[in-house]
Design an enzyme around this catalytic site. Sequence first.
Site, mmCIF file in Angstrom:
data_model
loop_
_atom_site.group_PDB
_atom_site.id
_atom_site.type_symbol
_atom_site.label_atom_id
_atom_site.label_comp_id
_atom_site.label_asym_id
_atom_site.label_seq_id
_atom_site.Cartn_x
_atom_site.Cartn_y
_atom_site.Cartn_z
ATOM 1 N N ALA A 124 -43.189 -32.129 5.988
ATOM 2 C CA ALA A 124 -44.147 -31.350 6.774
ATOM 3 C C ALA A 124 -45.439 -31.156 6.000
ATOM 4 C CB ALA A 124 -43.536 -30.011 7.172
ATOM 5 N N PRO A 128 -52.392 -29.095 12.655
ATOM 6 C CA PRO A 128 -53.298 -29.336 13.777
ATOM 7 C C PRO A 128 -54.732 -29.619 13.345
ATOM 8 C CG PRO A 128 -51.817 -27.535 14.314
ATOM 9 C CD PRO A 128 -51.562 -27.893 12.876
ATOM 10 N N THR A 158 -42.251 -36.025 11.901
ATOM 11 C CA THR A 158 -41.169 -36.939 12.245
ATOM 12 C C THR A 158 -39.823 -36.312 11.890
ATOM 13 O OG1 THR A 158 -42.597 -38.843 11.870
ATOM 14 C CG2 THR A 158 -40.234 -39.246 11.838
ATOM 15 N N GLU A 238 -45.060 -43.326 -0.175
ATOM 16 C CA GLU A 238 -44.878 -43.531 1.266
ATOM 17 C C GLU A 238 -45.576 -44.801 1.731
ATOM 18 O OE1 GLU A 238 -46.211 -41.575 5.576
ATOM 19 O OE2 GLU A 238 -46.680 -40.520 3.706
ATOM 20 N N ARG A 239 -46.845 -44.954 1.360
ATOM 21 C CA ARG A 239 -47.618 -46.105 1.840
ATOM 22 C C ARG A 239 -47.057 -47.416 1.319
ATOM 23 N NH1 ARG A 239 -52.999 -42.465 0.732
ATOM 24 N NH2 ARG A 239 -52.898 -41.340 2.730
ATOM 25 N N GLN A 275 -51.074 -77.446 21.114
ATOM 26 C CA GLN A 275 -51.689 -77.100 19.833
ATOM 27 C C GLN A 275 -52.200 -75.666 19.768
ATOM 28 O OE1 GLN A 275 -54.607 -80.172 19.072
ATOM 29 N NE2 GLN A 275 -53.107 -81.452 18.018
ATOM 30 N N THR A 361 -54.856 -43.105 7.858
ATOM 31 C CA THR A 361 -55.453 -44.070 8.780
ATOM 32 C C THR A 361 -55.993 -45.292 8.038
ATOM 33 O OG1 THR A 361 -57.653 -43.085 8.623
ATOM 34 C CG2 THR A 361 -56.176 -42.192 10.314
#
Length: 379
Positions: A124, A128, A158, A238-239, A275, A361
Amino acid sequence: MLFPFTEEQRLLQRTLREFVAREVAPRAAAIDREERFPAETFARLGALGLLGIAIPKEYGGVGGDFLSAALAMEALAAGCASTALSFGAHAFLCAQNLYTFGNEVQRRRFLPALCTGEKIGAFALTEPDAGSDATSLKTTATREGNVYRLNGAKMFITNASVAGIFLVFARTAEDQISLFAVERDAPGITVGRPMEKLGMRGSPTCEVVFRETPVPVEHRLGEEGDGVHRMVEALNRERSLFSALPVGIAQAAFDAALAYSKDRAQFGRPIAQFQLIQEMLAEMATDLQAARLLTYQAAVLLDAGQGGPLAASHAKLYGGEMVMRVTNRAIQIFGGYGYIREFPVERLMRDARLISIGGGTAEIQKLIIARELLKSTEV
């Protein structure tokens, strides 16, 4: 191959591919359609030891390395991206960070149940009003004797609706962020209903609200105020590992498109003989292999203790862009059939769209890469 696998890693690949073909892929369409968390699959993953794949055996894991963890993510994603996403949030974002940042008491308290799947984990961080600017989070943890009182809201979490343990970043002072392990049955926690999403529909995503939630001081991971350092390390890991997710999705799309192009006939011959179809297949295969190598490199660097933002962001940025190109071409090869839910490629494209958003992002990855490059370059 630049990354020669050990015998254990080759066995893991074979075992997982068989497991995915038998138990994961056949459920993927229904899980997406019903927007249902794959609890039965998680139970099997726990029985196989995969929910603690990189956790040492003394805490209930199997003691694998990060390259093995990436291979597991890739295999699961090829069968069901929703399952892979929830697996990663549990195994990498919650369990792995709890092992890395927790002390001995915390490890022994929380990790065994996470490794078996008795409890599902969640991470977490996002709020927002704190997405890409994660350090602007507003959730607070105010100390009162031997407990902290947690107040605030987390967004897009998640596994939230099925989680038994949350790792929560909260502000312990105006200029301090700390990390806490919070059990779901603590008072004052409200989990919203799973959000209706474009893709990854079998992986529940919810808002989580904390109102005066008591958290024992002994559940703080690390020292008070070192949360930003924990955050950066967790995001790099994580990435690196989640970059295997688009590789698995793209592999599934490529396999489906290649098989369809051999079977589908137009103008008296299979379309694979044309092709322009061959061009798309060649570009898809090259794109996929490049992303795979970047992902394996990032994982190997983690194993060597050399993981950092550059390798992680390279893999994440390229993987997110690659998987959209590959799934888009897969739909094009399928033609009209690619646009309907009877075939898997439309689901794969919907699932793929998250990759360039979640966990940082594409635009943030570009900024990180440029920043790292400029550190060693005079401007």
